[in-house]
Design a protein around this motif. Structure first.
Motif, PDB file in Angstrom:
ATOM      1  N   GLY A  92      90.647  21.896  20.734  1.00  0.00           N
ATOM      2  CA  GLY A  92      90.861  23.221  21.301  1.00  0.00           C
ATOM      3  C   GLY A  92      92.051  23.431  22.200  1.00  0.00           C
ATOM      4  O   GLY A  92      92.326  24.567  22.573  1.00  0.00           O
ATOM      5  N   GLN A  93      92.820  22.411  22.567  1.00  0.00           N
ATOM      6  CA  GLN A  93      93.923  22.589  23.498  1.00  0.00           C
ATOM      7  C   GLN A  93      95.272  22.393  22.807  1.00  0.00           C
ATOM      8  O   GLN A  93      95.460  21.431  22.049  1.00  0.00           O
ATOM      9  N   ASP A  94      96.201  23.300  23.099  1.00  0.00           N
ATOM     10  CA  ASP A  94      97.562  23.127  22.596  1.00  0.00           C
ATOM     11  C   ASP A  94      98.143  21.833  23.158  1.00  0.00           C
ATOM     12  O   ASP A  94      97.701  21.324  24.192  1.00  0.00           O
ATOM     13  N   ARG A  95      99.170  21.319  22.490  1.00  0.00           N
ATOM     14  CA  ARG A  95      99.750  20.064  22.961  1.00  0.00           C
ATOM     15  C   ARG A  95     101.191  19.925  22.506  1.00  0.00           C
ATOM     16  O   ARG A  95     101.655  20.644  21.615  1.00  0.00           O
ATOM     17  N   GLN A  96     101.889  18.993  23.135  1.00  0.00           N
ATOM     18  CA  GLN A  96     103.210  18.573  22.695  1.00  0.00           C
ATOM     19  C   GLN A  96     103.122  17.126  22.222  1.00  0.00           C
ATOM     20  O   GLN A  96     102.392  16.317  22.802  1.00  0.00           O
ATOM     21  N   ILE A  97     103.877  16.821  21.183  1.00  0.00           N
ATOM     22  CA  ILE A  97     103.955  15.435  20.711  1.00  0.00           C
ATOM     23  C   ILE A  97     105.414  15.092  20.475  1.00  0.00           C
ATOM     24  O   ILE A  97     106.257  15.979  20.289  1.00  0.00           O
ATOM     25  N   ARG A  98     105.700  13.813  20.507  1.00  0.00           N
ATOM     26  CA  ARG A  98     107.077  13.358  20.327  1.00  0.00           C
ATOM     27  C   ARG A  98     107.105  12.247  19.280  1.00  0.00           C
ATOM     28  O   ARG A  98     106.235  11.370  19.269  1.00  0.00           O
ATOM     29  N   TYR A  99     108.130  12.284  18.441  1.00  0.00           N
ATOM     30  CA  TYR A  99     108.342  11.254  17.438  1.00  0.00           C
ATOM     31  C   TYR A  99     109.771  10.732  17.544  1.00  0.00           C
ATOM     32  O   TYR A  99     110.686  11.438  17.968  1.00  0.00           O
ATOM     33  N   GLY A 100     109.929   9.478  17.134  1.00  0.00           N
ATOM     34  CA  GLY A 100     111.250   8.879  17.186  1.00  0.00           C
ATOM     35  C   GLY A 100     111.550   8.297  18.545  1.00  0.00           C
ATOM     36  O   GLY A 100     110.672   7.737  19.211  1.00  0.00           O
ATOM     37  N   LYS A 101     112.776   8.434  18.993  1.00  0.00           N
ATOM     38  CA  LYS A 101     113.211   7.880  20.271  1.00  0.00           C
ATOM     39  C   LYS A 101     112.359   8.415  21.425  1.00  0.00           C
ATOM     40  O   LYS A 101     112.189   9.608  21.581  1.00  0.00           O
ATOM     41  N   GLY A 134     115.180  11.578  18.579  1.00  0.00           N
ATOM     42  CA  GLY A 134     113.807  11.883  18.948  1.00  0.00           C
ATOM     43  C   GLY A 134     113.564  13.379  18.881  1.00  0.00           C
ATOM     44  O   GLY A 134     114.461  14.176  19.163  1.00  0.00           O
ATOM     45  N   ILE A 135     112.362  13.776  18.469  1.00  0.00           N
ATOM     46  CA  ILE A 135     112.027  15.204  18.399  1.00  0.00           C
ATOM     47  C   ILE A 135     110.731  15.463  19.163  1.00  0.00           C
ATOM     48  O   ILE A 135     109.828  14.626  19.190  1.00  0.00           O
ATOM     49  N   THR A 136     110.672  16.621  19.799  1.00  0.00           N
ATOM     50  CA  THR A 136     109.468  17.079  20.489  1.00  0.00           C
ATOM     51  C   THR A 136     108.925  18.292  19.750  1.00  0.00           C
ATOM     52  O   THR A 136     109.676  19.224  19.431  1.00  0.00           O
ATOM     53  N   LEU A 137     107.628  18.259  19.467  1.00  0.00           N
ATOM     54  CA  LEU A 137     106.973  19.337  18.738  1.00  0.00           C
ATOM     55  C   LEU A 137     105.920  19.982  19.625  1.00  0.00           C
ATOM     56  O   LEU A 137     105.201  19.292  20.351  1.00  0.00           O
ATOM     57  N   THR A 138     105.836  21.306  19.568  1.00  0.00           N
ATOM     58  CA  THR A 138     104.800  22.044  20.275  1.00  0.00           C
ATOM     59  C   THR A 138     103.803  22.558  19.261  1.00  0.00           C
ATOM     60  O   THR A 138     104.176  23.240  18.296  1.00  0.00           O
ATOM     61  N   LEU A 139     102.513  22.228  19.466  1.00  0.00           N
ATOM     62  CA  LEU A 139     101.440  22.627  18.563  1.00  0.00           C
ATOM     63  C   LEU A 139     100.606  23.699  19.240  1.00  0.00           C
ATOM     64  O   LEU A 139     100.062  23.477  20.326  1.00  0.00           O
ATOM     65  N   HIS A 140     100.509  24.848  18.590  1.00  0.00           N
ATOM     66  CA  HIS A 140      99.789  25.989  19.159  1.00  0.00           C
ATOM     67  C   HIS A 140      98.701  26.468  18.208  1.00  0.00           C
ATOM     68  O   HIS A 140      98.990  26.798  17.051  1.00  0.00           O
ATOM     69  N   ARG A 141      97.456  26.495  18.689  1.00  0.00           N
ATOM     70  CA  ARG A 141      96.370  27.071  17.886  1.00  0.00           C
ATOM     71  C   ARG A 141      96.502  28.582  17.910  1.00  0.00           C
ATOM     72  O   ARG A 141      96.433  29.216  18.951  1.00  0.00           O
ATOM     73  N   LEU A 174     109.572  35.144  18.507  1.00  0.00           N
ATOM     74  CA  LEU A 174     108.287  34.789  19.101  1.00  0.00           C
ATOM     75  C   LEU A 174     108.546  34.073  20.414  1.00  0.00           C
ATOM     76  O   LEU A 174     109.488  33.276  20.527  1.00  0.00           O
ATOM     77  N   HIS A 175     107.703  34.351  21.420  1.00  0.00           N
ATOM     78  CA  HIS A 175     107.786  33.664  22.713  1.00  0.00           C
ATOM     79  C   HIS A 175     106.470  32.942  22.952  1.00  0.00           C
ATOM     80  O   HIS A 175     105.402  33.556  22.941  1.00  0.00           O
ATOM     81  N   TYR A 176     106.561  31.623  23.175  1.00  0.00           N
ATOM     82  CA  TYR A 176     105.371  30.822  23.449  1.00  0.00           C
ATOM     83  C   TYR A 176     105.417  30.337  24.890  1.00  0.00           C
ATOM     84  O   TYR A 176     106.413  29.734  25.326  1.00  0.00           O
ATOM     85  N   CYS A 177     104.352  30.595  25.635  1.00  0.00           N
ATOM     86  CA  CYS A 177     104.241  30.173  27.024  1.00  0.00           C
ATOM     87  C   CYS A 177     103.279  28.986  27.107  1.00  0.00           C
ATOM     88  O   CYS A 177     102.073  29.166  26.898  1.00  0.00           O
ATOM     89  N   PRO A 178     103.764  27.785  27.415  1.00  0.00           N
ATOM     90  CA  PRO A 178     102.869  26.626  27.484  1.00  0.00           C
ATOM     91  C   PRO A 178     101.812  26.750  28.573  1.00  0.00           C
ATOM     92  O   PRO A 178     100.692  26.266  28.413  1.00  0.00           O
ATOM     93  N   ALA A 179     102.156  27.406  29.675  1.00  0.00           N
ATOM     94  CA  ALA A 179     101.217  27.496  30.800  1.00  0.00           C
ATOM     95  C   ALA A 179      99.963  28.273  30.430  1.00  0.00           C
ATOM     96  O   ALA A 179      98.851  27.923  30.845  1.00  0.00           O
ATOM     97  N   THR A 180     100.133  29.321  29.635  1.00  0.00           N
ATOM     98  CA  THR A 180      98.990  30.161  29.246  1.00  0.00           C
ATOM     99  C   THR A 180      98.550  29.930  27.813  1.00  0.00           C
ATOM    100  O   THR A 180      97.534  30.471  27.390  1.00  0.00           O
ATOM    101  N   GLN A 181      99.331  29.158  27.057  1.00  0.00           N
ATOM    102  CA  GLN A 181      99.074  28.920  25.639  1.00  0.00           C
ATOM    103  C   GLN A 181      99.003  30.236  24.858  1.00  0.00           C
ATOM    104  O   GLN A 181      98.201  30.401  23.945  1.00  0.00           O
TER     105      GLN A 181
END
Length: 307
Positions: A92-101, A115-122, A144-151
């Motif tokens: 149920g919670q959005d998250r960030q993940i990183r791959y590579g460096k 290295g890449i950072t991905l933001t996953l949003h439900r 589109l604007h995504y706010c991590p603080a409020t998801q």
């Protein structure tokens, strides 16, 4: 929306629904999932360190049954990302993940060495995605604007530069390239076929006051007759397409320029015309000319997006 993946149930196996890196197709896939009562995760490439196979803002969508589309890399992490998205839906919670460096997963190495950072949003609503798709259908840029603080995910009207700002990540979308193509020739037929294969919207032009020419339009004139191209060429000069190209040699273009100067156009207007047309010179057969023209259009579009 109900959570379709129980937290203690085994996760579905990810599988690619279809192959595309088209952002519009990814948004449509997400909207179709939500309107069908399914859950979905929108994955966005929000950080790049070093090299990367995709541009900032690249996206994929993962449905709660494991089907996904889109790319955020060269294809080497997408299945792993889909697993993360399915786990997100279970928890149920959005998250960030990183791959590579810099990633904790040492067994996943990006071929580019970065290295890449991905933001996953439900996704909680189809409304922001529909707003973007509707704007693009009207040939108007949006974002589109995504706010991590409020998801929270919201739509933005107008042109948007992809990147972090205003406490969140903004992803800009532009309408598909529209190719206004003129000319009854084998060169025009070959160019139209190649443009359609590249995903461009190909249209003709029958009225010098036609309003279709916009900032996401390329105007290509493949006449062997300067008189016949003139109405469309002047309409293109009055508008602001990102590309204007015309068939002919340097001598032909000199005649074209003299005609336009006599009609009151200035040298800076005429300088907007790419003539002889194409990325590489002296293309003598229709297929090579079509490739040259489309490559030039793509390069001009890319340069405009980067500026």
């Amino acid at each position: 929306m109900l959570n379709n993946i129980a937290s203690n149930a085994p996760l579905p196996s990810p599988s690619r629904a279809f192959v595309t890196d088209d952002s519009i197709a990814v948004l449509r896939f997400a909207v179709e999932a939500l309107t069908a009562g399914k859950e979905a995760v929108l994955v966005t490439l929000t950080g790049i360190e070093g090299g990367a196979a995709r541009a900032l803002g690249a996206q994929m969508c993962v449905r709660d049954d494991g089907h996904y589309c889109g790319f955020v890399s060269g294809g080497c992490v997408e299945s792993a990302v889909a697993f993360e998205a399915l786990d997100l839906l279970a928890k149920g919670q959005d998250r960030q993940i990183r791959y590579g460096k810099g990633s904790p997963w040492f067994d996943i190495v990006l071929p580019c060495g970065g290295g890449i950072t991905l933001t996953l949003h439900r996704l909680r609503s189809a409304r922001p995605l529909l707003a973007v798709l509707n704007s693009l259908e009207r040939r108007t840029p949006a974002g589109l604007h995504y706010c991590p603080a409020t998801q929270q995910l919201g739509a933005i009207e107008g042109a948007v530069t992809t990147g972090w700002r205003s406490g969140g990540f903004e992803r800009g979308y532009r309408p598909r390239v529209q190719l206004v193509l003129q000319g009854h020739s084998v060169e025009a037929q070959a160019t139209a076929a190649l443009a359609q294969a590249a995903g461009y919207e190909v249209t003709g032009f029958t009225d010098a006051s036609d309003p279709l020419i916009d900032a996401d339009t390329a105007v290509v004139l493949l006449w062997h007759d300067l008189h016949r191209e003139l109405p469309v060429l002047q309409a293109a000069l009055r508008a602001r397409p990102f590309y204007i190209g015309a068939l002919g040699s340097q001598r032909t273009h000199s005649q074209r320029s003299e005609t336009l100067l006599a009609l009151g156009w200035h040298q800076e207007d005429i300088a907007r015309i790419k003539a002889p047309i194409g990325l590489f010179p002296r293309a003598r057969d229709a297929s090579t000319l079509a490739l040259s023209v489309l490559a030039d259009i793509a390069a001009t579009r890319q340069a405009g997006a980067a500026s």
